[in-house]
Design a protein around this motif. Structure first.
Motif, short mmCIF file in Angstrom:
data_model
loop_
_atom_site.label_atom_id
_atom_site.label_comp_id
_atom_site.label_asym_id
_atom_site.label_seq_id
_atom_site.Cartn_x
_atom_site.Cartn_y
_atom_site.Cartn_z
N ARG A 54 0.83 -1.21 0.00
CA ARG A 54 0.00 0.00 0.00
C ARG A 54 0.86 1.26 0.00
O ARG A 54 2.04 1.22 0.35
N LEU A 55 0.22 2.36 -0.37
CA LEU A 55 0.92 3.64 -0.51
C LEU A 55 0.13 4.78 0.12
O LEU A 55 -1.11 4.74 0.16
N LEU A 56 0.86 5.80 0.55
CA LEU A 56 0.22 7.08 0.84
C LEU A 56 -0.23 7.66 -0.50
O LEU A 56 0.35 7.36 -1.54
N PRO A 57 -1.24 8.53 -0.52
CA PRO A 57 -1.57 9.21 -1.76
C PRO A 57 -0.36 9.99 -2.26
O PRO A 57 0.41 10.52 -1.46
N GLY A 58 -0.18 10.05 -3.56
CA GLY A 58 0.93 10.79 -4.11
C GLY A 58 1.38 10.22 -5.43
O GLY A 58 0.73 9.35 -6.01
N GLY A 59 2.52 10.68 -5.91
CA GLY A 59 3.05 10.21 -7.17
C GLY A 59 4.21 11.07 -7.63
O GLY A 59 4.83 11.77 -6.83
N GLY A 60 4.45 11.03 -8.91
CA GLY A 60 5.57 11.75 -9.49
C GLY A 60 5.27 13.21 -9.73
O GLY A 60 4.14 13.60 -9.99
N VAL A 61 6.33 14.01 -9.64
CA VAL A 61 6.24 15.43 -9.96
C VAL A 61 6.51 15.57 -11.45
O VAL A 61 7.52 15.06 -11.95
N ASP A 139 -8.01 2.77 2.96
CA ASP A 139 -8.28 2.35 4.33
C ASP A 139 -7.51 3.26 5.26
O ASP A 139 -6.43 3.74 4.93
N PHE A 140 -8.07 3.49 6.43
CA PHE A 140 -7.34 4.16 7.49
C PHE A 140 -6.80 3.07 8.40
O PHE A 140 -7.56 2.24 8.89
N VAL A 141 -5.47 3.06 8.58
CA VAL A 141 -4.84 1.99 9.33
C VAL A 141 -4.02 2.55 10.50
O VAL A 141 -3.52 3.67 10.44
N ASP A 142 -3.90 1.73 11.53
CA ASP A 142 -3.11 2.10 12.69
C ASP A 142 -1.65 2.24 12.28
O ASP A 142 -1.14 1.41 11.52
N PRO A 143 -0.95 3.26 12.76
CA PRO A 143 0.46 3.42 12.40
C PRO A 143 1.31 2.17 12.68
O PRO A 143 2.25 1.89 11.93
N ASP A 144 0.98 1.42 13.72
CA ASP A 144 1.74 0.21 14.04
C ASP A 144 1.64 -0.84 12.93
O ASP A 144 2.49 -1.73 12.86
N ASP A 145 0.62 -0.76 12.08
CA ASP A 145 0.43 -1.74 11.00
C ASP A 145 1.17 -1.38 9.71
O ASP A 145 1.22 -2.20 8.79
N MET A 150 3.20 -1.81 3.97
CA MET A 150 3.93 -0.98 3.01
C MET A 150 5.32 -1.55 2.75
O MET A 150 5.83 -2.33 3.56
N ALA A 151 5.93 -1.14 1.63
CA ALA A 151 7.34 -1.46 1.40
C ALA A 151 8.14 -0.83 2.55
O ALA A 151 7.74 0.22 3.08
N PRO A 152 9.26 -1.43 2.95
CA PRO A 152 9.99 -0.94 4.13
C PRO A 152 10.33 0.55 4.10
O PRO A 152 10.09 1.26 5.08
N GLY A 153 10.88 1.05 3.00
CA GLY A 153 11.23 2.48 2.93
C GLY A 153 10.01 3.38 3.02
O GLY A 153 10.04 4.43 3.64
N ASN A 154 8.91 2.95 2.40
CA ASN A 154 7.68 3.73 2.45
C ASN A 154 7.12 3.79 3.87
O ASN A 154 6.64 4.83 4.31
N LEU A 159 6.09 6.85 8.82
CA LEU A 159 6.17 6.95 10.27
C LEU A 159 7.03 8.13 10.71
O LEU A 159 6.71 8.81 11.69
N ALA A 160 8.10 8.41 9.98
CA ALA A 160 8.94 9.58 10.29
C ALA A 160 8.15 10.87 10.07
O ALA A 160 8.26 11.82 10.86
N ALA A 161 7.34 10.91 9.02
CA ALA A 161 6.52 12.10 8.75
C ALA A 161 5.46 12.27 9.84
O ALA A 161 5.18 13.40 10.27
N LEU A 162 4.88 11.17 10.30
CA LEU A 162 3.88 11.24 11.37
C LEU A 162 4.53 11.78 12.65
O LEU A 162 3.96 12.65 13.31
N LEU A 163 5.72 11.31 12.98
CA LEU A 163 6.42 11.81 14.16
C LEU A 163 6.74 13.30 14.00
O LEU A 163 6.58 14.08 14.95
N ALA A 164 7.16 13.69 12.82
CA ALA A 164 7.45 15.11 12.57
C ALA A 164 6.20 15.95 12.77
O ALA A 164 6.25 17.03 13.37
N ARG A 165 5.06 15.45 12.28
CA ARG A 165 3.82 16.19 12.46
C ARG A 165 3.47 16.29 13.94
O ARG A 165 3.10 17.36 14.43
#
Length: 187
Positions: A54-61, A139-145, A150-154, A159-165
């Motif tokens: 799965r992915l966050l919404p987004g794509g290429g610039v 789907d809305f999923v718990d961050p722990d999931d 997701m692919a590991p880097g994604n 999770l890093a973006a969530l912590l930053a927020r």
């Protein structure tokens, strides 16, 4: 730091010619993701037709498109929702050695901006109309999931973006790993 390019040959190695300077620069793709949560802190993930993860919404610039506009365009295209984009949560350097890219793409590596899409209420969630043929669902999923979905880097990036927020900050990442100190959690 390299001297600015000029059209003249480099005198005694103090500056590079414009052609040499241009050739020395890294050529990378640019991408965007948008972190959207619901009122209980779950993260919106898309199930897409072209990946098993799965992915966050987004794509290429696109060429000559600024990242904030690309993020707003992608949310509109993928979710059918107009969303103003203004806050950056993370910038991630993704190496060219990342698995999953077909050799024909000649993946050069990528810089991915993660923007804050906010916390959505039930009315905003009800307005989601996934793009047929590409987005199989959201789907809305718990961050722990995230690491399991997701692919590991994604997952690391999200999770890093969530912590930053959560800490009112932003983070610079390399392959999803923070290279800037994380601020302490806000109590």
């Amino acid at each position: 730091m390299t001297s600015p390019p000029s059209s003249d040959p480099a005198p005694h190695g103090t500056a590079m010619s414009a052609a040499a300077y241009g050739s020395s620069r890294a050529a990378l793709w640019t991408g965007v993701s948008v972190l959207i949560t619901d009122a209980v802190g779950r993260i919106l993930l898309q199930r897409v037709s072209y990946r098993t993860t799965r992915l966050l919404p987004g794509g290429g610039v696109d060429t000559e498109e600024v990242p904030t506009r690309a993020a707003a365009r992608e949310v509109l295209e993928e979710l059918g929702v107009r969303l103003p984009i203004s806050r950056t949560l993370a910038v991630d350097w993704v190496p060219s050695t990342t698995p999953g890219y077909a050799p024909a793409t000649r993946f050069p590596g990528e810089i991915i901006y993660v923007f804050d899409g906010g916390t959505w209420d039930s009315e905003q969630i009800a307005a989601i109309h996934p793009r047929q043929g590409e987005i199989e669902g959201v789907d809305f999923v718990d961050p722990d999931d995230l690491p399991a979905l997701m692919a590991p880097g994604n997952a690391r990036r999200a999770l890093a973006a969530l912590l930053a927020r959560d800490t009112d900050g932003a983070v610079v990442l390399e392959d999803g790993y923070p290279i800037t100190p994380q601020p302490p959690p806000v109590s």
